[in-house]
Motif scaffolding. Structure first.
Motif, PDB file in Angstrom:
ATOM      1  N   LEU A  50       7.839  -0.334  -0.218  1.00 42.53           N
ATOM      2  CA  LEU A  50       6.978  -0.426   0.959  1.00 42.53           C
ATOM      3  C   LEU A  50       5.702   0.385   0.771  1.00 42.53           C
ATOM      4  CD1 LEU A  50       6.412  -1.355   3.826  1.00 42.53           C
ATOM      5  CD2 LEU A  50       7.809   0.562   4.665  1.00 42.53           C
ATOM      6  N   ALA A  51       5.813   1.568   0.190  1.00 44.01           N
ATOM      7  CA  ALA A  51       4.628   2.400  -0.048  1.00 44.01           C
ATOM      8  C   ALA A  51       3.651   1.699  -0.990  1.00 44.01           C
ATOM      9  CB  ALA A  51       5.040   3.758  -0.616  1.00 44.01           C
ATOM     10  N   ILE A  52       4.176   1.070  -2.040  1.00 41.81           N
ATOM     11  CA  ILE A  52       3.320   0.335  -2.983  1.00 41.81           C
ATOM     12  C   ILE A  52       2.667  -0.855  -2.287  1.00 41.81           C
ATOM     13  CG2 ILE A  52       3.343  -1.076  -5.086  1.00 41.81           C
ATOM     14  CD1 ILE A  52       5.594   0.753  -6.128  1.00 41.81           C
ATOM     15  N   TYR A  53       3.424  -1.535  -1.460  1.00 42.14           N
ATOM     16  CA  TYR A  53       2.925  -2.682  -0.693  1.00 42.14           C
ATOM     17  C   TYR A  53       1.768  -2.259   0.211  1.00 42.14           C
ATOM     18  CZ  TYR A  53       3.203  -6.293   3.030  1.00 42.14           C
ATOM     19  OH  TYR A  53       2.936  -7.263   3.964  1.00 42.14           O
ATOM     20  N   LEU A  54       1.914  -1.138   0.909  1.00 43.04           N
ATOM     21  CA  LEU A  54       0.872  -0.654   1.815  1.00 43.04           C
ATOM     22  C   LEU A  54      -0.351  -0.167   1.044  1.00 43.04           C
ATOM     23  CD1 LEU A  54       3.074   1.235   4.426  1.00 43.04           C
ATOM     24  CD2 LEU A  54       1.909  -0.962   4.737  1.00 43.04           C
ATOM     25  N   LEU A  55      -0.124   0.397  -0.134  1.00 45.12           N
ATOM     26  CA  LEU A  55      -1.243   0.794  -0.988  1.00 45.12           C
ATOM     27  C   LEU A  55      -2.070  -0.431  -1.363  1.00 45.12           C
ATOM     28  CD1 LEU A  55      -2.780   2.749  -2.845  1.00 45.12           C
ATOM     29  CD2 LEU A  55      -1.005   2.388  -4.578  1.00 45.12           C
ATOM     30  N   PHE A  56      -1.393  -1.501  -1.745  1.00 47.31           N
ATOM     31  CA  PHE A  56      -2.110  -2.733  -2.094  1.00 47.31           C
ATOM     32  C   PHE A  56      -2.846  -3.290  -0.878  1.00 47.31           C
ATOM     33  CE2 PHE A  56      -2.637  -7.279  -2.558  1.00 47.31           C
ATOM     34  CZ  PHE A  56      -3.125  -7.400  -3.850  1.00 47.31           C
ATOM     35  N   ASN A  57      -2.203  -3.292   0.274  1.00 49.06           N
ATOM     36  CA  ASN A  57      -2.825  -3.846   1.474  1.00 49.06           C
ATOM     37  C   ASN A  57      -4.120  -3.132   1.833  1.00 49.06           C
ATOM     38  OD1 ASN A  57      -0.870  -5.743   1.778  1.00 49.06           O
ATOM     39  ND2 ASN A  57       0.132  -4.814   3.546  1.00 49.06           N
ATOM     40  N   GLU A  58      -4.136  -1.802   1.684  1.00 50.53           N
ATOM     41  CA  GLU A  58      -5.355  -1.053   1.986  1.00 50.53           C
ATOM     42  C   GLU A  58      -6.476  -1.445   1.026  1.00 50.53           C
ATOM     43  OE1 GLU A  58      -8.206   1.378   3.591  1.00 50.53           O
ATOM     44  OE2 GLU A  58      -6.298   0.696   4.463  1.00 50.53           O
ATOM     45  N   GLY A  59      -6.116  -1.728  -0.225  1.00 47.47           N
ATOM     46  CA  GLY A  59      -7.124  -2.184  -1.176  1.00 47.47           C
ATOM     47  C   GLY A  59      -7.583  -3.600  -0.896  1.00 47.47           C
ATOM     48  N   TYR A  60      -6.655  -4.454  -0.465  1.00 43.40           N
ATOM     49  CA  TYR A  60      -6.961  -5.870  -0.229  1.00 43.40           C
ATOM     50  C   TYR A  60      -7.766  -6.071   1.051  1.00 43.40           C
ATOM     51  CZ  TYR A  60      -6.176 -10.912   0.096  1.00 43.40           C
ATOM     52  OH  TYR A  60      -6.358 -12.268   0.181  1.00 43.40           O
ATOM     53  N   ALA A  61      -7.502  -5.272   2.056  1.00 40.98           N
ATOM     54  CA  ALA A  61      -8.220  -5.378   3.333  1.00 40.98           C
ATOM     55  C   ALA A  61      -8.546  -3.966   3.799  1.00 40.98           C
ATOM     56  CB  ALA A  61      -7.379  -6.111   4.373  1.00 40.98           C
ATOM     57  N   SER A  62      -9.579  -3.393   3.193  1.00 43.18           N
ATOM     58  CA  SER A  62      -9.936  -1.996   3.453  1.00 43.18           C
ATOM     59  C   SER A  62     -10.172  -1.760   4.929  1.00 43.18           C
ATOM     60  CB  SER A  62     -11.186  -1.630   2.658  1.00 43.18           C
ATOM     61  OG  SER A  62     -11.594  -0.327   2.945  1.00 43.18           O
ATOM     62  N   SER A  63      -9.612  -0.669   5.441  1.00 40.14           N
ATOM     63  CA  SER A  63      -9.728  -0.371   6.865  1.00 40.14           C
ATOM     64  C   SER A  63     -10.996   0.390   7.214  1.00 40.14           C
ATOM     65  CB  SER A  63      -8.509   0.449   7.323  1.00 40.14           C
ATOM     66  OG  SER A  63      -8.439   1.670   6.608  1.00 40.14           O
ATOM     67  N   SER A  64     -11.734   0.868   6.208  1.00 48.26           N
ATOM     68  CA  SER A  64     -12.935   1.640   6.492  1.00 48.26           C
ATOM     69  C   SER A  64     -13.878   1.602   5.295  1.00 48.26           C
ATOM     70  CB  SER A  64     -12.571   3.093   6.818  1.00 48.26           C
ATOM     71  OG  SER A  64     -11.923   3.692   5.712  1.00 48.26           O
ATOM     72  N   GLY A  65     -15.090   2.134   5.502  1.00 46.88           N
ATOM     73  CA  GLY A  65     -16.044   2.230   4.405  1.00 46.88           C
ATOM     74  C   GLY A  65     -16.882   0.983   4.245  1.00 46.88           C
ATOM     75  N   ASN A  66     -17.576   0.906   3.114  1.00 50.70           N
ATOM     76  CA  ASN A  66     -18.498  -0.202   2.858  1.00 50.70           C
ATOM     77  C   ASN A  66     -17.892  -1.306   2.011  1.00 50.70           C
ATOM     78  OD1 ASN A  66     -20.664   1.043   4.257  1.00 50.70           O
ATOM     79  ND2 ASN A  66     -21.078   2.343   2.478  1.00 50.70           N
ATOM     80  N   SER A  67     -16.721  -1.066   1.440  1.00 46.67           N
ATOM     81  CA  SER A  67     -16.109  -2.050   0.546  1.00 46.67           C
ATOM     82  C   SER A  67     -15.041  -2.860   1.262  1.00 46.67           C
ATOM     83  CB  SER A  67     -15.485  -1.357  -0.666  1.00 46.67           C
ATOM     84  OG  SER A  67     -16.464  -0.634  -1.377  1.00 46.67           O
ATOM     85  N   THR A  68     -15.146  -4.178   1.147  1.00 44.97           N
ATOM     86  CA  THR A  68     -14.120  -5.045   1.714  1.00 44.97           C
ATOM     87  C   THR A  68     -12.861  -4.978   0.864  1.00 44.97           C
ATOM     88  OG1 THR A  68     -15.821  -6.526   2.551  1.00 44.97           O
ATOM     89  CG2 THR A  68     -13.582  -7.415   2.372  1.00 44.97           C
ATOM     90  N   LEU A  69     -13.062  -5.003  -0.453  1.00 41.41           N
ATOM     91  CA  LEU A  69     -11.954  -4.898  -1.405  1.00 41.41           C
ATOM     92  C   LEU A  69     -12.069  -3.601  -2.176  1.00 41.41           C
ATOM     93  CD1 LEU A  69     -11.842  -8.468  -3.000  1.00 41.41           C
ATOM     94  CD2 LEU A  69     -10.086  -7.452  -1.570  1.00 41.41           C
ATOM     95  N   ARG A  70     -10.940  -2.967  -2.446  1.00 43.35           N
ATOM     96  CA  ARG A  70     -10.916  -1.798  -3.311  1.00 43.35           C
ATOM     97  C   ARG A  70     -10.022  -2.131  -4.487  1.00 43.35           C
ATOM     98  NH1 ARG A  70     -10.310   3.277   0.920  1.00 43.35           N
ATOM     99  NH2 ARG A  70     -12.084   2.754   2.235  1.00 43.35           N
ATOM    100  N   ASN A  71     -10.650  -2.628  -5.546  1.00 43.58           N
ATOM    101  CA  ASN A  71      -9.891  -3.080  -6.707  1.00 43.58           C
ATOM    102  C   ASN A  71      -9.056  -1.971  -7.324  1.00 43.58           C
ATOM    103  OD1 ASN A  71     -10.650  -5.839  -6.851  1.00 43.58           O
ATOM    104  ND2 ASN A  71     -12.670  -5.228  -7.560  1.00 43.58           N
TER     105      ASN A  71
END
Length: 423
Positions: A191-212
């Motif tokens: 679950l932790a890995i899944y949530l890490l990926f989700n934050e990268g895929y749909a960034s909740s803040s900042g200027n980047s939509t994706l965080r590769n």
């Protein structure tokens, strides 16, 4: 200076957990706060130093060496203060100060993954373990932890504090994790890995939509989970398949202006089909056994999108069925929102709107701006342009990063043009 800052931000995401994990392995969990502090200081020194003196040949090793030296200095100061207070001013060697062997940067192996397992101790509530893991191993800010878990910032802070205090009380170290301990914590780590990926895929803040870098790290950890712990379960294979299928769409998912490109508007020729083919291999491996996890179902949903030649050929009935299964095994407001969207395509817009209306006011707040966007998209499809614009405007006011703002702004602009033509 901008290049050095960008690289440090990359290393903050990519190296933070590695640095914390390897230093905690050396210094023990009792010194976790010190470890976090010196890693933060090392990153700050990098922003200042690299801008003036240039980027070192091995940035990761530089950060590790700097954090290591800061930790040694801090521990020496602490020991000196204690001896002064006890009137025992006796000279000591670095080994006596540390009472352990510090590992080098080149020795970093599976420590970040082991740290995930350490965080997910069965004596700590899963929600607190996950929050702590995201903050400590992944370098999430408190706001990002709150967004990932759909909770308030205050709740995220409380969960992290409780987990940290409990781990100190338990006194478990990375080296003490055995097969039994690992087996009991696999689901929380997944679950932790899944949530890490989700934050990268749909960034909740900042200027980047994706965080590769976040997505790549999540995929790296999933691969390591499967390689290091072969019996980690079919869910690990399904999780890796899911992340690979989503990663395959990265190039098509963000426009030149940085805005999110919706699935229906994506150029499918830009999708990375080697990722999709590999994902299918992992899906086949995930079919062994009797386990049906959320990752199996979500990977099956992602595959329906991948297999369709165009958005108009997507099998929405199959996707709706799978979201219903997901709602049974992993109910959540986000699953209900996605089910409503699928129903709006498979059945009728009215059915989709009715299901969205059933989401509680409390959950709507947690889902925004996407709840408003879902309503707006359906309204726009059925010709209720004025209502669509109103909901998009509400969504724009609640957007949390530049990519969301660009997407919602463009939808409002196009809808207003349509409204003008109709008027």
């Amino acid at each position: 200076m901008n290049d050095s800052r960008t690289l440090v931000e990359h290393f903050f995401r990519h190296e933070y957990g590695r640095l914390v994990a390897v230093l905690t392995r050396s210094l023990g969990l009792r010194n976790l706060q010190l470890v976090e502090d010196v890693v933060q200081t090392a990153l700050s020194k990098a922003i200042q130093g690299w801008g003036q003196n240039g980027i070192p040949e091995n940035p990761g090793a530089w950060l590790h060496r700097t954090a290591r030296n800061l930790a040694i200095d801090a521990l020496r100061r602490i020991q000196t203060e204690r001896r002064l207070l006890s009137s025992e001013c006796v000279e000591s060697s670095p080994n006596e100060v540390l009472n352990t062997n510090l590992h080098s940067y080149e020795e970093v192996g599976d420590e970040p993954l082991r740290f995930f397992f350490l965080c997910c101790h069965p004596s700590i509530p899963t929600e607190s373990s996950i929050a702590f893991a995201l903050k400590t191993v992944c370098g999430f800010s408190i706001d990002e932890v709150a967004s990932a878990l759909l909770i308030s910032t205050a709740s995220a802070e409380k969960r992290i504090t409780r987990a940290k205090e409990k781990l100190r009380e338990l006194g478990t170290e990375l080296a003490e994790l055995d097969v039994t301990a690992i087996a009991s914590r696999i689901e929380a780590v997944q679950l932790a890995i899944y949530l890490l990926f989700n934050e990268g895929y749909a960034s909740s803040s900042g200027n980047s939509t994706l965080r590769n870098d976040l997505c790549s790290e999540a995929i790296r950890l999933a691969r390591m989970l499967i390689a290091v712990i072969p019996n980690s379960g079919s869910a690990s294979c399904a999780l890796l398949a899911l992340m690979l299928m989503h990663s395959a769409r990265f190039e098509a998912r963000v426009g030149r202006d940085g805005a999110i490109v919706l699935l229906e508007d994506q150029n499918r020729t830009l999708w990375n089909w080697s990722f999709i083919r590999e994902a299918m291999q992992w899906m086949a491996k995930s079919a062994s056994g009797n386990q049906l996890s959320r990752y199996h179902v979500e990977a099956a949903i992602a595959w329906e999108h991948c297999r369709a030649a165009s958005f108009h050929e997507v099998n929405w009935n199959a996707i709706t069925d799978r979201y219903r299964i997901l709602a049974e095994i992993q109910p959540s407001p986000m699953v209900q929102l996605n089910l409503a969207i699928a129903i709006s395509y498979a059945s009728s817009s009215e059915d989709g709107l009715n299901l969205l209306a059933q989401i509680s006011a409390k959950d709507r707040v947690r889902l925004r701006p996407w709840w408003d966007c879902a309503i707006a998209e359906i309204y726009y499809r059925v010709g209720r342009t004025r209502d669509a614009i109103s909901h998009w405007q509400d969504a724009l006011a609640l957007a949390t990063n530049a990519g969301q703002c660009e997407l919602i702004g463009s939808r409002i602009f196009n809808a207003q043009k349509t409204k003008t033509l109709l008027d």
